[in-house]
Design a protein around this motif. Structure first.
Motif: not given
Length: 410
Positions: A87-90, A92-102, A350-351
């Protein structure tokens, strides 16, 4: 036999159709609720595997490779941690992919709101893959989960502060006597509950004939903080309200109880060790409930463009959580900036995955390569006590900051 096979095939087909219908029905705004539902489902899966997966995991040679088979509790803890890691990896991967979406023209915006069949399949495969990892990686994840859980507790505090201030502003905004009376009654109930709860803590965690100075210090500090909250909130220069002060006082008292009940069972000042099973069940249920409420509230606040989740460039105008039936907004929305940080939104989940793992494993167990469960209750105690004090500091800062820095907006 043929009839049973046909019946099973029909049931499977119906289930698949139902899943496709549900997934296709997830719209742009209700996607936030879908993430909450997936997180809640992961908690249910972890809870079920904790109860039933031990016999199966004992038969897996890459997990049970010890000279002496560990206890059932070791396998229960290991199962929870593996689901939590997936669950954490799922998220976290989404969080990294969404960095910078404006803005909503970004292709990743569609990934955040759509593609649910693909995301559910990926989540499912990730969780299964975790059961093929070596025990060393699970032990490492268990270690960092304690720190991640502390970070989630701080996020939970920020969400709570945001909630109580909005609650107070909403009722005061009605400017009617009924709502002022309601504010007073709720505040009084919270303060009475805090003081009664503190008395119960003194009874169970400072038994006579024992040197329990540390427990007395924790409880007394929590009581003093409750008085400080009221004094500062009602000071003329602050012009605050008693409702947030009373709710934060009750929450700090709960954190104090949660910390004291996490003390090792053989500690002479832990008066609840004789009722450890009932206490752990109650603490677990309440902890999981507050966790789910926190992530749901984060989704709701995201839908209203809350400052908690909003990037600096986002508009502050609120939006409803669930969509309307009309299609006239679709074209306009494509060019609009996002109303909250997608990356931070997934980071909360994730947290929360780490924190829920600690709740389900009781904080007091550590999966080691030796196959033994090690009592680590005191780190849990200090994590929650520090969170209690951080809650107090953040609340007092929310009251004092507008006075100390009047030129800035809070």
């Amino acid at each position: 036999m043929w009839a049973a096979s046909c019946l099973a095939s029909c049931c499977a087909a119906c289930a698949c159709d139902a899943c496709r219908t549900v997934v296709s029905g997830i719209s742009r705004r209700s996607a936030r609720i879908a993430y909450c539902g997936l997180f809640a489902f992961s908690l249910v899966v972890a809870w079920i595997l904790r109860e039933v997966a031990a016999p199966l995991m004992e038969s897996l040679p890459w997990i049970n490779h010890f000279k002496h088979t560990p206890s059932r509790e070791w396998f229960e803890t290991d199962a929870v941690l593996r689901v939590s890691l997936g669950n954490f990896l799922f998220f976290t991967i989404l969080a990294v992919l969404m960095i910078g979406v404006k803005n909503q023209k970004d292709p990743r915006d569609g990934l955040h709101h759509g593609g649910w069949m693909m995301k559910i399949i990926c989540w499912f495969l990730l969780v299964i893959f975790m059961f093929f990892l070596p025990n060393e990686l699970i032990s490492f994840y268990e270690t960092i989960s304690k720190f991640g859980s502390g970070m989630f507790l701080l996020v939970q505090v920020v969400l709570l502060l945001d909630f109580v201030h909005r609650w107070n502003d909403t009722w005061v905004g009605y400017d009617e006597q009924f709502w002022y009376v309601a504010l007073f009654v709720v505040s009084l109930v919270c303060y009475v509950a805090s003081f009664v709860f503190s008395g119960v803590l003194f009874h169970f965690f400072t038994p006579s004939g024992q040197d329990c100075g540390i427990n007395t210090f924790f409880i007394t500090m929590t009581l003093l903080l409750a008085f400080v909250f009221a004094i500062v909130a009602l000071h003329p220069a602050v012009n605050g309200s008693i409702l947030p002060a009373s709710v934060i006082s009750l929450y700090c008292t709960y954190l104090c109880y949660s910390a004291l009940s996490s003390e090792p069972r053989d500690y002479e000042c832990n008066g609840l060790h004789k009722h450890s099973k009932a206490v752990s069940t109650g603490t677990l249920t309440l902890g999981l409930l507050t966790t789910v409420l926190s992530v749901v509230y984060s989704a709701v606040r995201a839908g209203s463009s809350a400052t908690v989740l909003s990037p600096p460039s986002s508009p502050r105008a609120g939006k409803p959580l669930l969509p309307l039936d009309g299609k006239e907004e679709i074209e306009n929305e494509k060019a609009m900036p996002v109303t909250y940080s997608y990356a931070f939104f997934h980071l909360i989940f994730s947290l929360a995955s780490m924190y829920s793992a600690m709740l389900l494993t009781g904080w007091s167990t550590s999966v080691g390569e030796t196959g033994k469960l090690v009592d680590v209750g005191w780190p849990s105690v200090w994590v929650r006590i520090v969170t209690c004090w951080a809650t107090a500091l953040l609340y007092l800062w929310s009251l004092m900051a507008p006075i100390m820095f009047p030129e800035r907006e809070f």
